[in-house]
Design an enzyme around this catalytic site. Structure first.
Site, PDB file in Angstrom:
ATOM      1  N   CYS A 248      42.130  38.271  38.746  1.00 48.52           N
ATOM      2  CA  CYS A 248      41.710  36.907  39.631  1.00 48.52           C
ATOM      3  C   CYS A 248      41.242  37.270  40.940  1.00 48.52           C
ATOM      4  O   CYS A 248      40.542  38.396  41.121  1.00 48.52           O
ATOM      5  CB  CYS A 248      42.499  35.697  39.224  1.00 48.52           C
ATOM      6  N   HIS A 249      41.678  36.772  41.925  1.00 50.42           N
ATOM      7  CA  HIS A 249      41.358  36.693  43.287  1.00 50.42           C
ATOM      8  C   HIS A 249      42.476  37.882  43.903  1.00 50.42           C
ATOM      9  O   HIS A 249      42.209  38.263  44.998  1.00 50.42           O
ATOM     10  CB  HIS A 249      41.493  35.500  44.274  1.00 50.42           C
TER      11      HIS A 249
END
Length: 182
Positions: free
Chosen positions: A107-108
């Site tokens: 993800c991030h």
């Protein structure tokens, strides 16, 4: 599933992480026999964006990548943004690449790898909003469930966790990768 007995895996995160991106890979590596430790710039405990709370095992300022066999970087916008601004966290992540050790990021979580200078020339995926950040840092971004590049495992979202977990366990079992470097 691969055998990770005798391996120790660091999970680097702080408050605001995506809960399942900690709990699911943690379960996968410990089920495979590894010891997992939560490393953080926060003290005491950290809380995910959905409320999961977990004790910090080691302060990142006291942590040494040489003590671990691999690193996992959960996502979550707040978590990832805070980690990429923390010098000790960036240095800790960078050291895994310098030591050719497997790193899993979802993800991030990839933001910290940009700060660490670890994505130039690498192929990876992430949450789609990081595509421009990663390509500007020299990475080849692809929209795939899981990508493995010389010991660097990346995925996009919690939906990808089954594939991510399997590849993280596999790469940790394989050990160091000569191409896993900065």
């Amino acid at each position: 599933m691969a055998d990770l007995n005798g391996k120790t895996v660091a999970f680097l995160l702080t408050d605001g992480y995506e809960d399942s991106e900690l709990t699911s890979p943690w379960q996968a590596v410990t089920d495979a026999g590894a010891r997992a430790q939560l490393v953080s710039p926060a003290s005491g405990s950290v809380t995910g964006k959905k409320g999961h709370e977990q004790a910090v095992d080691v302060s990142v300022s006291d942590a040494d990548a040489a003590s671990y066999d691999a690193l996992v970087l959960p996502g979550g916008v707040v978590n990832a943004d805070h980690l990429r601004m923390d010098d000790a966290s960036v240095a800790f992540a960078r050291d895994f690449f310098s030591q050719h050790k497997p790193v899993g990021v979802i993800c991030h979580g990839a933001w910290i790898l940009i700060e660490a200078g670890a994505v130039d020339g690498r192929t990876l995926t992430s949450y789609p909003s990081l595509k421009t950040d990663l390509t500007n840092a020299g990475a080849e971004w692809v929209d795939e469930e899981v990508v493995v590049d010389q010991g660097l495992v990346s995925s996009r979202t919690p939906d990808d966790l089954p594939a991510f977990n399997a590849k993280v366990v596999e790469e940790i079992a394989e050990g160091k990768h000569a191409g896993q470097t900065i």
